[in-house]
Design a protein around this motif. Structure first.
Motif, PDB file in Angstrom:
ATOM      1  N   ALA A  26       0.606  -1.297  -0.005  1.00  0.00           N
ATOM      2  CA  ALA A  26       0.117  -0.223   0.088  1.00  0.00           C
ATOM      3  C   ALA A  26       1.034   1.137  -0.085  1.00  0.00           C
ATOM      4  N   ALA A  27       1.921   0.955   1.026  1.00  0.00           N
ATOM      5  CA  ALA A  27       2.965   2.422   0.876  1.00  0.00           C
ATOM      6  C   ALA A  27       3.437   2.417  -0.603  1.00  0.00           C
ATOM      7  N   GLN A  28       4.088   1.451  -1.136  1.00  0.00           N
ATOM      8  CA  GLN A  28       4.848   1.500  -2.572  1.00  0.00           C
ATOM      9  C   GLN A  28       3.653   2.151  -3.420  1.00  0.00           C
ATOM     10  N   ALA A  29       2.470   1.587  -3.426  1.00  0.00           N
ATOM     11  CA  ALA A  29       1.428   2.163  -4.453  1.00  0.00           C
ATOM     12  C   ALA A  29       1.298   3.835  -4.321  1.00  0.00           C
ATOM     13  N   GLY A  30       1.324   4.257  -3.169  1.00  0.00           N
ATOM     14  CA  GLY A  30       1.172   5.505  -2.706  1.00  0.00           C
ATOM     15  C   GLY A  30       2.298   6.445  -3.216  1.00  0.00           C
ATOM     16  N   ARG A  31       3.482   5.740  -3.023  1.00  0.00           N
ATOM     17  CA  ARG A  31       4.682   6.533  -3.537  1.00  0.00           C
ATOM     18  C   ARG A  31       4.774   6.855  -4.889  1.00  0.00           C
ATOM     19  N   ALA A  32       4.077   5.636  -5.616  1.00  0.00           N
ATOM     20  CA  ALA A  32       4.149   5.495  -7.079  1.00  0.00           C
ATOM     21  C   ALA A  32       3.247   6.476  -7.545  1.00  0.00           C
ATOM     22  N   ILE A  33       2.179   6.846  -6.824  1.00  0.00           N
ATOM     23  CA  ILE A  33       1.331   7.857  -7.293  1.00  0.00           C
ATOM     24  C   ILE A  33       1.651   9.334  -7.074  1.00  0.00           C
ATOM     25  N   ARG A  34       2.287   9.470  -5.673  1.00  0.00           N
ATOM     26  CA  ARG A  34       2.920  10.886  -5.448  1.00  0.00           C
ATOM     27  C   ARG A  34       3.963  11.142  -6.490  1.00  0.00           C
ATOM     28  N   TRP A  35       4.911  10.051  -6.870  1.00  0.00           N
ATOM     29  CA  TRP A  35       5.978  10.434  -8.005  1.00  0.00           C
ATOM     30  C   TRP A  35       5.274  10.825  -9.368  1.00  0.00           C
ATOM     31  N   GLU A  36       4.351   9.838  -9.609  1.00  0.00           N
ATOM     32  CA  GLU A  36       3.689  10.317 -10.911  1.00  0.00           C
ATOM     33  C   GLU A  36       3.024  11.736 -11.006  1.00  0.00           C
ATOM     34  N   PHE A  37       2.413  12.003  -9.821  1.00  0.00           N
ATOM     35  CA  PHE A  37       1.915  13.233  -9.732  1.00  0.00           C
ATOM     36  C   PHE A  37       3.065  14.339  -9.812  1.00  0.00           C
ATOM     37  N   ARG A  38       3.961  14.330  -9.130  1.00  0.00           N
ATOM     38  CA  ARG A  38       5.147  15.140  -9.132  1.00  0.00           C
ATOM     39  C   ARG A  38       5.783  15.348 -10.409  1.00  0.00           C
ATOM     40  N   ASP A  39       5.709  14.178 -11.113  1.00  0.00           N
ATOM     41  CA  ASP A  39       6.562  14.270 -12.417  1.00  0.00           C
ATOM     42  C   ASP A  39       5.339  15.130 -13.486  1.00  0.00           C
ATOM     43  N   GLN A  40       4.058  14.817 -13.235  1.00  0.00           N
ATOM     44  CA  GLN A  40       3.116  15.396 -14.409  1.00  0.00           C
ATOM     45  C   GLN A  40       2.735  16.708 -13.809  1.00  0.00           C
ATOM     46  N   TYR A  41       2.632  17.048 -12.680  1.00  0.00           N
ATOM     47  CA  TYR A  41       1.926  18.279 -12.195  1.00  0.00           C
ATOM     48  C   TYR A  41       2.715  19.146 -11.288  1.00  0.00           C
ATOM     49  N   GLY A  42       4.026  18.799 -10.915  1.00  0.00           N
ATOM     50  CA  GLY A  42       5.065  19.698 -10.194  1.00  0.00           C
ATOM     51  C   GLY A  42       4.951  18.963  -8.852  1.00  0.00           C
ATOM     52  N   GLN A  43       5.767  19.613  -8.034  1.00  0.00           N
ATOM     53  CA  GLN A  43       5.948  19.198  -6.617  1.00  0.00           C
ATOM     54  C   GLN A  43       4.657  19.076  -5.645  1.00  0.00           C
ATOM     55  N   TYR A  44       3.763  20.054  -5.860  1.00  0.00           N
ATOM     56  CA  TYR A  44       2.495  19.862  -4.953  1.00  0.00           C
ATOM     57  C   TYR A  44       1.038  19.628  -5.729  1.00  0.00           C
ATOM     58  N   GLY A  45       1.393  19.463  -7.104  1.00  0.00           N
ATOM     59  CA  GLY A  45       0.208  19.169  -7.829  1.00  0.00           C
ATOM     60  C   GLY A  45      -0.212  18.089  -7.892  1.00  0.00           C
ATOM     61  N   TYR A  46      -1.739  17.844  -8.355  1.00  0.00           N
ATOM     62  CA  TYR A  46      -2.396  16.564  -8.709  1.00  0.00           C
ATOM     63  C   TYR A  46      -3.518  16.812  -9.791  1.00  0.00           C
ATOM     64  N   PRO A  47      -4.067  15.700 -10.207  1.00  0.00           N
ATOM     65  CA  PRO A  47      -4.996  15.989 -11.204  1.00  0.00           C
ATOM     66  C   PRO A  47      -6.388  16.360 -10.702  1.00  0.00           C
ATOM     67  N   ASP A  48      -7.057  16.862 -11.579  1.00  0.00           N
ATOM     68  CA  ASP A  48      -8.521  17.485 -11.097  1.00  0.00           C
ATOM     69  C   ASP A  48      -9.345  16.246 -10.124  1.00  0.00           C
ATOM     70  N   GLU A  49      -9.341  15.202 -10.720  1.00  0.00           N
ATOM     71  CA  GLU A  49     -10.203  14.053 -10.051  1.00  0.00           C
ATOM     72  C   GLU A  49      -9.809  13.687  -8.941  1.00  0.00           C
ATOM     73  N   PHE A  50      -8.533  13.725  -8.527  1.00  0.00           N
ATOM     74  CA  PHE A  50      -8.008  13.472  -7.192  1.00  0.00           C
ATOM     75  C   PHE A  50      -8.444  14.141  -6.125  1.00  0.00           C
ATOM     76  N   ALA A  51      -8.713  13.361  -4.812  1.00  0.00           N
ATOM     77  CA  ALA A  51      -9.428  14.004  -3.766  1.00  0.00           C
ATOM     78  C   ALA A  51      -8.771  13.338  -2.557  1.00  0.00           C
ATOM     79  N   GLY A  52      -7.545  12.815  -2.623  1.00  0.00           N
ATOM     80  CA  GLY A  52      -6.784  12.350  -1.323  1.00  0.00           C
ATOM     81  C   GLY A  52      -6.515  10.907  -1.435  1.00  0.00           C
ATOM     82  N   MET A  53      -5.876  10.344  -0.402  1.00  0.00           N
ATOM     83  CA  MET A  53      -5.522   8.876  -0.206  1.00  0.00           C
ATOM     84  C   MET A  53      -4.969   8.982   0.896  1.00  0.00           C
ATOM     85  N   ARG A  54      -5.192   7.684   1.663  1.00  0.00           N
ATOM     86  CA  ARG A  54      -4.809   7.092   2.799  1.00  0.00           C
ATOM     87  C   ARG A  54      -4.424   5.670   3.055  1.00  0.00           C
TER      88      ARG A  54
END
Length: 160
Positions: A26-54
């Motif tokens: 689960a932690a590795q999946a979260g890390r993969a998502i964070r890295w993808e967002f950082r690559d696509q949207y910048g350091q603190y960015g995320y796509p419009d449909e995203f509402a968080g994760m835990r």
């Protein structure tokens, strides 16, 4: 180090690994998502449909406002081998929407109430505003005003 202490440390390490292993995917999946967002949207960015994760137990819960086949494929591709540890959940508001509503609500509330802190709660998909103990009637009046303002469509309530 004597054998008893070494055996005790070994058993502690084994117990730690037993507790850690289920959460690791689960932690590795979260890390993969964070890295993808950082690559696509910048350091603190995320796509419009995203509402968080835990992480809850051995699952990463990803909250999204869109849950169609394309979105599921997108997150499956991002998380790869860790996708079986991911639970995609549809929610009403994106994190961008919550943040925009939060700032507007807090601006209005701070005029009349002792607001201390505020945040977007991804688990409940709501805005949380904490304040010093205001007069109950003042808080109810302000919250009713917010609830009747079209841009603040969320449910508001004041507890006593």
């Amino acid at each position: 180090m004597d054998n008893d202490k070494k055996m005790n440390l070994d058993s502690i390490s084994e117990e730690y690994e037993k507790l850690r292993a289920p959460k690791l995917k689960a932690a590795q999946a979260g890390r993969a998502i964070r890295w993808e967002f950082r690559d696509q949207y910048g350091q603190y960015g995320y796509p419009d449909e995203f509402a968080g994760m835990r992480i809850d137990g051995d699952k990463l819960h990803v909250y999204l406002t869109v849950l169609d086949d394309d979105t599921v494929s997108k997150y499956r591709d991002i998380t790869g081998e860790y996708f079986d540890a991911v639970v995609l959940e549809k929610v009403e508001y994106s994190l961008k929407e919550l943040d925009a509503l939060k700032e507007g609500a807090v601006d209005l509330l701070r005029k009349d109430l002792p607001v201390v802190t505020w945040y977007s709660d991804v688990d409940t998909n709501r805005i949380v505003v904490e304040m010093l103990e205001p007069e109950y009637e003042d808080a109810r009046r302000v919250m009713n005003t917010l609830a009747n303002t079209r841009s603040f469509a969320s449910n508001f309530s004041v507890g006593k």
